[in-house]
Design a protein around this motif. Sequence first.
Motif, PDB file in Angstrom:
ATOM      1  N   PHE A   9     -43.383  33.978 121.146  1.00  8.14           N
ATOM      2  CA  PHE A   9     -44.099  33.464 119.895  1.00  8.14           C
ATOM      3  C   PHE A   9     -45.189  33.287 120.237  1.00  8.14           C
ATOM      4  O   PHE A   9     -45.519  32.273 120.998  1.00  8.14           O
ATOM      5  CB  PHE A   9     -43.122  31.666 119.638  1.00  8.14           C
ATOM      6  N   TRP A  37     -40.539  36.235 109.178  1.00  9.26           N
ATOM      7  CA  TRP A  37     -39.703  35.685 109.153  1.00  9.26           C
ATOM      8  C   TRP A  37     -39.200  36.796 111.277  1.00  9.26           C
ATOM      9  O   TRP A  37     -38.875  36.059 111.446  1.00  9.26           O
ATOM     10  CB  TRP A  37     -37.780  36.636 108.335  1.00  9.26           C
ATOM     11  N   LEU A  40     -40.447  33.978 113.574  1.00 13.79           N
ATOM     12  CA  LEU A  40     -40.280  32.619 112.937  1.00 13.79           C
ATOM     13  C   LEU A  40     -38.809  32.903 114.174  1.00 13.79           C
ATOM     14  O   LEU A  40     -38.596  31.959 114.802  1.00 13.79           O
ATOM     15  CB  LEU A  40     -39.735  31.818 111.939  1.00 13.79           C
ATOM     16  N   LEU A  47     -36.090  28.570 121.732  1.00 11.94           N
ATOM     17  CA  LEU A  47     -35.418  27.929 121.578  1.00 11.94           C
ATOM     18  C   LEU A  47     -34.120  27.493 122.318  1.00 11.94           C
ATOM     19  O   LEU A  47     -33.087  26.534 122.840  1.00 11.94           O
ATOM     20  CB  LEU A  47     -34.971  27.160 120.833  1.00 11.94           C
ATOM     21  N   PHE A  53     -26.667  31.624 116.643  1.00 15.54           N
ATOM     22  CA  PHE A  53     -25.466  32.299 114.787  1.00 15.54           C
ATOM     23  C   PHE A  53     -26.872  32.349 113.912  1.00 15.54           C
ATOM     24  O   PHE A  53     -26.221  32.729 112.879  1.00 15.54           O
ATOM     25  CB  PHE A  53     -24.502  31.205 115.010  1.00 15.54           C
ATOM     26  N   ASP A  57     -27.442  35.809 111.675  1.00 17.87           N
ATOM     27  CA  ASP A  57     -27.478  36.191 110.640  1.00 17.87           C
ATOM     28  C   ASP A  57     -29.167  36.238 110.035  1.00 17.87           C
ATOM     29  O   ASP A  57     -29.193  36.842 108.945  1.00 17.87           O
ATOM     30  CB  ASP A  57     -27.869  34.344 109.855  1.00 17.87           C
ATOM     31  N   LYS A  61     -30.647  39.520 107.741  1.00 22.14           N
ATOM     32  CA  LYS A  61     -30.743  39.593 107.020  1.00 22.14           C
ATOM     33  C   LYS A  61     -32.249  40.483 106.588  1.00 22.14           C
ATOM     34  O   LYS A  61     -32.421  41.062 105.859  1.00 22.14           O
ATOM     35  CB  LYS A  61     -30.976  38.834 106.365  1.00 22.14           C
ATOM     36  N   ARG A 111     -31.879  34.383 100.282  1.00 20.65           N
ATOM     37  CA  ARG A 111     -31.431  33.664 101.451  1.00 20.65           C
ATOM     38  C   ARG A 111     -32.375  33.299 102.293  1.00 20.65           C
ATOM     39  O   ARG A 111     -32.615  32.241 102.917  1.00 20.65           O
ATOM     40  CB  ARG A 111     -30.358  34.193 102.433  1.00 20.65           C
ATOM     41  N   ALA A 115     -34.618  29.652 102.597  1.00 14.65           N
ATOM     42  CA  ALA A 115     -34.848  29.082 104.093  1.00 14.65           C
ATOM     43  C   ALA A 115     -36.272  29.280 103.971  1.00 14.65           C
ATOM     44  O   ALA A 115     -37.077  27.700 104.982  1.00 14.65           O
ATOM     45  CB  ALA A 115     -34.324  29.929 105.232  1.00 14.65           C
ATOM     46  N   PHE A 122     -39.698  21.108 106.434  1.00 13.56           N
ATOM     47  CA  PHE A 122     -39.625  21.254 108.408  1.00 13.56           C
ATOM     48  C   PHE A 122     -41.391  20.713 108.003  1.00 13.56           C
ATOM     49  O   PHE A 122     -41.856  19.918 109.397  1.00 13.56           O
ATOM     50  CB  PHE A 122     -38.596  22.007 108.754  1.00 13.56           C
ATOM     51  N   CYS A 139     -35.746  17.871 110.671  1.00 12.57           N
ATOM     52  CA  CYS A 139     -35.440  19.520 110.198  1.00 12.57           C
ATOM     53  C   CYS A 139     -34.316  19.378 109.651  1.00 12.57           C
ATOM     54  O   CYS A 139     -33.972  19.758 108.614  1.00 12.57           O
ATOM     55  CB  CYS A 139     -34.420  20.613 112.069  1.00 12.57           C
ATOM     56  N   PHE A 172     -42.064  21.208 121.755  1.00  9.64           N
ATOM     57  CA  PHE A 172     -41.879  21.659 120.728  1.00  9.64           C
ATOM     58  C   PHE A 172     -43.499  22.302 119.826  1.00  9.64           C
ATOM     59  O   PHE A 172     -43.306  23.263 119.600  1.00  9.64           O
ATOM     60  CB  PHE A 172     -41.338  21.117 119.013  1.00  9.64           C
TER      61      PHE A 172
HETATM   62  C1  1Q0 Z   1     -36.093  25.373 114.567  1.00  7.17           C
HETATM   63  C2  1Q0 Z   1     -34.248  25.099 114.303  1.00  7.17           C
HETATM   64  C3  1Q0 Z   1     -34.121  25.616 113.230  1.00  7.17           C
HETATM   65  C4  1Q0 Z   1     -33.245  25.307 111.904  1.00  7.17           C
HETATM   66  C5  1Q0 Z   1     -33.011  26.846 110.988  1.00  7.17           C
HETATM   67  C6  1Q0 Z   1     -32.860  26.156 109.628  1.00  7.17           C
HETATM   68  C7  1Q0 Z   1     -32.020  26.663 109.170  1.00  7.17           C
HETATM   69  C8  1Q0 Z   1     -30.126  26.541 109.344  1.00  7.17           C
HETATM   70  C9  1Q0 Z   1     -29.582  27.440 108.222  1.00  7.17           C
HETATM   71  C10 1Q0 Z   1     -28.401  27.800 108.919  1.00  7.17           C
HETATM   72  C11 1Q0 Z   1     -27.748  29.438 108.697  1.00  7.17           C
HETATM   73  C12 1Q0 Z   1     -26.267  29.429 109.773  1.00  7.17           C
HETATM   74  C13 1Q0 Z   1     -26.183  31.133 109.335  1.00  7.17           C
HETATM   75  C14 1Q0 Z   1     -25.370  31.495 108.587  1.00  7.17           C
HETATM   76  C15 1Q0 Z   1     -26.100  31.692 107.222  1.00  7.17           C
HETATM   77  C16 1Q0 Z   1     -25.685  32.191 106.168  1.00  7.17           C
HETATM   78  O1  1Q0 Z   1     -24.231  31.943 105.487  1.00  7.17           O
HETATM   79  C17 1Q0 Z   1     -26.411  31.934 105.016  1.00  7.17           C
HETATM   80  C18 1Q0 Z   1     -26.330  32.461 103.415  1.00  7.17           C
HETATM   81  O2  1Q0 Z   1     -26.029  34.008 104.116  1.00  7.17           O
HETATM   82  P1  1Q0 Z   1     -24.456  34.762 103.342  1.00  7.17           P
HETATM   83  O3  1Q0 Z   1     -24.874  35.788 103.155  1.00  7.17           O
HETATM   84  O4  1Q0 Z   1     -23.395  33.970 104.220  1.00  7.17           O
HETATM   85  O5  1Q0 Z   1     -25.056  34.441 101.455  1.00  7.17           O
HETATM   86  N1  1Q0 Z   1     -27.621  32.306 105.368  1.00  7.17           N
HETATM   87  C19 1Q0 Z   1     -29.170  31.905 105.627  1.00  7.17           C
HETATM   88  O6  1Q0 Z   1     -29.012  30.413 104.476  1.00  7.17           O
HETATM   89  C20 1Q0 Z   1     -30.582  32.230 105.926  1.00  7.17           C
HETATM   90  C21 1Q0 Z   1     -30.628  31.341 106.377  1.00  7.17           C
HETATM   91  C22 1Q0 Z   1     -32.072  32.119 107.435  1.00  7.17           C
HETATM   92  C23 1Q0 Z   1     -32.290  31.371 108.960  1.00  7.17           C
HETATM   93  C24 1Q0 Z   1     -34.031  31.776 109.143  1.00  7.17           C
HETATM   94  C25 1Q0 Z   1     -34.184  30.810 110.473  1.00  7.17           C
HETATM   95  C26 1Q0 Z   1     -35.423  31.482 110.907  1.00  7.17           C
HETATM   96  C27 1Q0 Z   1     -35.967  31.004 112.286  1.00  7.17           C
HETATM   97  C28 1Q0 Z   1     -36.603  29.862 112.029  1.00  7.17           C
HETATM   98  C29 1Q0 Z   1     -37.377  29.040 113.102  1.00  7.17           C
HETATM   99  C30 1Q0 Z   1     -38.470  28.087 112.706  1.00  7.17           C
HETATM  100  C31 1Q0 Z   1     -39.491  27.488 113.768  1.00  7.17           C
HETATM  101  C32 1Q0 Z   1     -40.136  26.514 112.710  1.00  7.17           C
HETATM  102  C33 1Q0 Z   1     -41.313  26.482 113.792  1.00  7.17           C
HETATM  103  C34 1Q0 Z   1     -41.648  27.303 113.842  1.00  7.17           C
HETATM  104  C35 1Q0 Z   1     -43.762  26.966 112.909  1.00  7.17           C
HETATM  105  C36 1Q0 Z   1     -44.015  27.886 112.764  1.00  7.17           C
END
Ligand code: 1Q0
Length: 215
Positions: A9, A37, A40, A47, A53, A57, A61, A111, A115, A122, A139, A172
Amino acid sequence: SVASEDQKFCLQEVLDTFKMCLSDNKEVYTQHYVAGWRGLVKFLNSLGSVFGFISKDAVNKIQILVNYLNGENGSQYVTVQSMVKYELENELVDITKRGSHPESGCRTLLRLHRALRWLELFLERLRTSTEDSKTSVMCAEAYNEALAQHHPWMIRKAANMAFYMLPGRPAFFEVMNVGPPEQVVAMLGEALPLISEVYQITETLYAQHNLLDLP
Ligand code: 1Q0
């Protein structure tokens, strides 16, 4: 496939893809949005597997949108604006309840769009944080503000448990691969307005077409 790509990354890369997202007339390029994405997800994978999980997802997507982009109607998916127009005109979106189009581009991108708001909140917290701030708290706060209301109880529970496994602020920042903390903060300051603009443009577009609650 998306998942098997190079796992290393670099925050600069992600920043660059979000920079490329907007066309001159402020349309959002699907390809670069998705690439942002992907970057990311690389970060998330680095991590640890407790976030599997979530990244699964996200990858799923991303892949849905990539398939549209590479499909026979790919030219309709070049921008988020053209995607919305195309899918709505051709009745390819389930508007009020899940039906024959459970994986429309519109609902899939929504979705990620939600996010993106989490990401914005965040990163803003990270940017203004101090050495002893807790990444897990930042977070969780961002999650509860931007995403929790869209997730069922089980997902909320799992997400909040995963947040406890986040590395502390120093580690981090290290994984971001940017340099010393001051440089990370500077880069976040540069990235945030871009992310925010992409978010706002998409939000306005979806609001105009009443797409903010797609099932
Ligand atoms: C760093 C910690 C990352 C925490 C990510 C926060 C988002 C939590 C989301 C939990 C999603 C659980 C899995 C399934 C969810 C689905 O049910 C939901 C809805 O979709 P659907 O088809 O059931 O209607 N899906 C979602 O809400 C999409 C979630 C996408 C989350 C993508 C996270 C990608 C990673 C991000 C890491 C970013 C690190 C930030 C620091 C980097 C600096 C630029």
